[in-house]
Design an enzyme around this catalytic site. Structure first.
Site, short mmCIF file in Angstrom:
data_model
loop_
_atom_site.label_atom_id
_atom_site.label_comp_id
_atom_site.label_asym_id
_atom_site.label_seq_id
_atom_site.Cartn_x
_atom_site.Cartn_y
_atom_site.Cartn_z
N SER A 165 -5.09 18.04 -1.07
CA SER A 165 -4.14 18.52 -2.08
C SER A 165 -4.43 20.00 -2.30
CB SER A 165 -4.38 17.76 -3.39
OG SER A 165 -3.72 18.37 -4.48
N TYR A 184 -9.76 14.00 -9.97
CA TYR A 184 -8.87 14.27 -8.82
C TYR A 184 -9.29 15.55 -8.10
CZ TYR A 184 -4.32 14.52 -6.37
OH TYR A 184 -3.32 14.58 -5.43
P1 NAD Z 1 2.24 7.32 -4.05
O1 NAD Z 1 1.83 6.75 -5.37
O2 NAD Z 1 3.68 7.40 -3.68
O3 NAD Z 1 1.48 6.57 -2.86
C1 NAD Z 1 0.15 6.21 -2.95
C2 NAD Z 1 -0.12 5.14 -1.91
O4 NAD Z 1 -1.50 4.77 -2.01
C3 NAD Z 1 0.70 3.86 -2.13
O5 NAD Z 1 1.03 3.31 -0.87
C4 NAD Z 1 -0.29 2.97 -2.88
O6 NAD Z 1 0.00 1.57 -2.73
C5 NAD Z 1 -1.57 3.35 -2.17
N1 NAD Z 1 -2.77 3.00 -2.91
C6 NAD Z 1 -3.12 3.32 -4.19
N2 NAD Z 1 -4.30 2.78 -4.49
C7 NAD Z 1 -4.73 2.12 -3.38
C8 NAD Z 1 -5.87 1.35 -3.06
N3 NAD Z 1 -6.86 1.15 -3.94
N4 NAD Z 1 -5.96 0.82 -1.82
C9 NAD Z 1 -4.97 0.99 -0.91
N5 NAD Z 1 -3.86 1.70 -1.16
C10 NAD Z 1 -3.75 2.25 -2.38
O7 NAD Z 1 1.55 8.77 -4.04
P2 NAD Z 1 1.72 10.03 -3.07
O8 NAD Z 1 2.16 11.15 -3.92
O9 NAD Z 1 2.49 9.70 -1.85
O10 NAD Z 1 0.19 10.29 -2.72
C11 NAD Z 1 -0.36 10.14 -1.44
C12 NAD Z 1 -1.53 11.10 -1.27
O11 NAD Z 1 -1.05 12.44 -1.37
C13 NAD Z 1 -2.61 10.95 -2.35
O12 NAD Z 1 -3.89 11.09 -1.76
C14 NAD Z 1 -2.33 12.10 -3.27
O13 NAD Z 1 -3.47 12.53 -3.96
C15 NAD Z 1 -1.84 13.15 -2.29
N6 NAD Z 1 -1.08 14.24 -2.87
C16 NAD Z 1 0.08 13.99 -3.54
C17 NAD Z 1 0.78 15.06 -4.06
C18 NAD Z 1 2.09 14.88 -4.79
O14 NAD Z 1 2.56 15.86 -5.37
N7 NAD Z 1 2.70 13.72 -4.78
C19 NAD Z 1 0.30 16.36 -3.94
C20 NAD Z 1 -0.89 16.57 -3.26
C21 NAD Z 1 -1.56 15.50 -2.72
#
Ligand code: NAD
Length: 256
Positions: free
Chosen positions: A138, A151
């Protein structure tokens, strides 16, 4: 380009993980999906791209379940060529109010899970002298924001793990890199938009504008499709000597 390869994407039933899984599938890679919630919808979306798709429901906070997932990928497709460590959760609170169980869960799911999956997937990649490990970190692996202690700590940790994994394999065909997105409008961020709208008594549209305006100069969300294209680049021959980078795709967030 990736026909015959197998990609395991953690947390790929939603958001960024599903976007990356689809981008890799579009290049011909077979996919192992992981994550909670609806499974049949994401499976169908990936299968529609003409590749084989499997699913394992490992809870990424549990090392034994991560081991079972890697074993599942090996018995189903013969190994993991591309590992995308993407599963993640968020909790927002000041340090003095941060619930201990939320701290532990974020460190386990957002950081330690990448170590567990990486250590188990590496030997197979090293044996083939080809592999790609892509850690979805991130901008919070590069800079901090208030109320996101767990985080930010976990994502800085993931960037560190990325560098060490890249260095330890630098003379081989196995690379490790991190992707550092800014805001991406997934369920994880939608919750933060909703909380902002409620806390400030403003509309969802205004909360979205404020959220972007505070951090992201482009005033645009990065999309799962754009992040998927970056993952495909890391897997391409042009990515052979890209090692240990933390590549932000953040609308200028960290340029400020
Ligand atoms: P999201 O909530 O859409 O997806 C998260 C996924 O992780 C889902 O499939 C969920 O079921 C799974 N998950 C959660 N806990 C879990 C567990 N204990 N075991 C297995 N699976 C689990 O979120 P996203 O925004 O797509 O996030 C994905 C990654 O991207 C994360 O690591 C997040 O930190 C990172 N990220 C997101 C953003 C953003 O703005 N959305 C920005 C930077 C980084």
């Amino acid at each position: 380009m990736l026909k015959g390869k197998t990609a395991l994407v953690t947390g790929s039933t939603s958001g960024i993980g599903l976007g990356i899984a689809k981008a890799l599938a579009a290049q011909g890679a077979n996919i192992v999906l992981n994550g909670f919630g609806d499974v049949e919808g994401p499976k169908a979306e990936v299968a529609a791209l003409g590749v084989q798709v499997s699913y394992h429901g490992a809870d990424m906070s549990k090392p034994a379940e991560i081991a079972a997932m890697i074993e599942h990928a090996t018995t189903t497709f013969g190994g993991v060529d591309i590992l995308v460590n993407n599963a993640g959760i968020q909790h927002v609170a000041r340090v003095e109010n941060f619930p201990i169980e939320k701290w532990d869960a974020i460190i386990a799911i957002n950081m330690s899970s990448a170590f567990h999956a990486t250590r188990l997937a590496l030997p197979g990649m090293q044996a083939k002298n080809w592999g790609r490990i892509i850690n979805v970190a991130s901008v919070h692996g590069l800079v901090g924001s208030a109320e996101k202690s767990a985080y930010v700590a976990a994502k800085h940790g993931v960037v560190g793990l990325t560098k060490v994994t890249a260095l330890e394999n630098a003379t081989t065909g196995v690379t490790c890199n991190a992707i550092c997105p800014g805001w991406v409008l997934t369920p994880l961020v939608q919750k933060q938009v909703d909380a902002k709208a409620a806390a400030r008594g403003i509309s969802n549209a205004d909360a979205t504008k404020q959220l972007l305006g505070e951090k992201e100069p482009s005033m645009q969300f990065t999309t799962p499709e754009e992040l998927g294209a970056l993952a495909v680049f890391f897997c391409s021959p042009a990515g052979d000597n890209v090692r240990g980078v933390a590549w932000n795709m953040d609308g200028g967030w960290t340029a400020q």
